[in-house]
Write an enzyme that holds these catalytic residues in place. Structure first.
Site: not given
Ligand code: EPZ
Length: 421
Positions: A24-25, A119, A124, A310, A402
């Site tokens: 994803k990143n 978030c 952020r 993460d 997500r």
């Protein structure tokens, strides 16, 4: 979507093979980078089917990029952009859309977008992004929650030293620098594998970038970028998640489509806890964990190649049922322990003091009704539910969706008793 629940009955050993989706990143900054390509198509393979990726595709489309998906391949054509504005609704959907700023500015000379909201992980800030782009000649006005950016004379390469190796800021500067006049040097830049993948994509499009993966990146601006064909790297955090699912159930899993080299900071700790992990073939990682694991030694989250923030919640879930006391120190985000309360509802014994969390391993957890607080916190609840006695019902699935493609199908096909209702 929000009424959905994952129902998991714990206690089943997981056995079998799970194929990883693309990162994803890495897919997100690469989709921003497609805005820079003024001729021919970009073919992006192994692009994960995730709601964050869909949001990035909606932003690209709003700018005039033609986007279409064929399975796990996304094809984009940014030869004629129609806007330099990111709709507020889309900015709210995903704060990492700030990485579109550098690309839109570099390609069109203008950009207007609303301040990305905070978030679940805390405010952020984007100060590092904005100060770097200003050093490259961007004029950025912040008013009424909007960023109005322009660079009438284009962007000019310069030397930038980041006070913190921010992943997003490094990506934004790369996207701005690749079409800037002259050379941009980024010192103390992020070294995450996703930075390497983005650099690989940009080089395939004709960009001139050296040093990605080290703490100094040098970018020599070029006039235009063409499209290219690129395969997104494997998702290293999804790999850690599935390894922890295997370990927490005392199971035996193979994760395929993985790059073991990206997660040594985590697998090193898991081996010390008693997991048996080894990589084989080009892209497979094998894990077994038969007996009860020992608590991890102190886990400090750090920029890459240190322990990834993460993975903190996910490894914490595994440590709740290990033997002894585990210490976690969250050094990257201010508020990344929101999953602790939910794990405690399942019988975990965790105490948080500032950025330190102390986890007393317990014999077992009990199934409960819990709510995902953020993407990786939700993944941590899945890990915990797989070993808990009884049934757990996990809500807040939009967080999990997500970052995880088909999580219940993947786990069910290796023996988990999991369904989405
Ligand atoms: C990226 O976020 C990832 N997101 C995050 O993954 C990941 O946790 C994070 O990097 C760290 O590895 C994407 O790649 C889309 P940062 P990013 O800029 O770029 C502070 C997930 O779970 N900071 O490296 O936002 C910031 O507040 C997500 O997939 C500033 O102070 O991370 C944070 O404390 C969650 N000013 C720290 O730096 C700035 O201008 C790390 O942020 C920018 C950042």
């Amino acid at each position: 979507m929000d009424k959905q629940r994952l129902i998991i009955k714990g206690g089943r050993r997981l056995e079998g093979e799970i194929a990883l989706h693309g990162a994803k990143n890495s897919a997100l900054p690469i989709l921003s980078a497609t805005v820079l390509c003024s001729s021919s198509e970009c073919v992006i393979n192994n692009c994960p089917r995730l709601s964050d990726v869909d949001a990035a595709l909606r932003i690209a489309s709003a700018l005039g990029v033609k986007c279409r998906r064929e399975g796990s391949t996304v094809i984009t054509d940014a030869s004629s952009l129609t806007s330099y504005e990111v709709p507020t609704s889309l900015m709210r959907e995903m704060r990492s859309s700030i990485v579109f700023l550098g690309a839109i500015l570099a390609r069109t000379g203008r950009c207007r977008l609303s301040f990305p909201g905070g978030c679940e992980l805390g405010p952020r800030p984007i100060d590092l992004h904005l100060s770097a782009l200003r050093q490259m000649g961007a004029v950025i006005n912040e008013e009424y929650g909007y960023l109005d950016c322009s660079c009438p004379k284009g962007l000019t390469g310069t030397e930038i030293t980041l006070s913190f190796p921010s992943v997003g800021a490094t990506e934004n500067i790369m996207l701005a620098g690749v079409l800037a006049k002259g050379t941009t040097i980024i010192r103390n830049c992020a070294r995450e594998p996703e930075i390497n993948d983005l650099a690989g994509f940009l080089i395939s499009c004709g960009g001139k970038i050296k040093g990605a993966g080290s703490d100094v990146i040098e970018i020599e601006g070029v006039k235009t970028l063409t499209g290219c064909v690129h395969r997104v790297m494997p998702d290293r955090i999804a790999a850690v998640t599935y390894l922890c699912c295997g370990a927490v159930t005392g199971g035996e899993l193979i994760i395929s489509g993985a790059d073991a080299g990206h997660i040594t900071a985590v697998t090193g700790i898991m081996k010390n806890m008693g997991c048996n992990i080894y990589s084989f073939g080009r892209d497979k990682i094998y894990i077994t964990a038969h007996r009860r694991l020992n608590a991890p030694s102190t886990v400090r989250t750090m920029p890459y190649p240190g322990f990834p923030t993460d993975a903190q919640a996910i490894l914490m879930a595994l440590s709740t049922v290990s033997r002894g006391t585990g210490i976690f120190v969250e050094n990257i985000f201010e508020n990344r322990y929101r999953h602790v309360g939910e794990l405690c509802r399942m019988g975990a014994s965790i105490r948080v003091e500032g950025k330190v969390a102390i986890v007393e391993g317990t014999d077992s957890l009990c199934g409960a009704d819990v709510m995902s607080t953020d993407l990786r916190g939700g993944a941590a609840l899945v890990v915990a539910a797989l070993c808990a006695n009884g049934e757990s019902r996990i809500g807040g699935l939009h967080h999990i969706d997500r970052g995880y493609e088909n999580i219940e199908q993947n786990l069910r096909q290796v023996g988990a008793d999991i369904k989405r209702i």
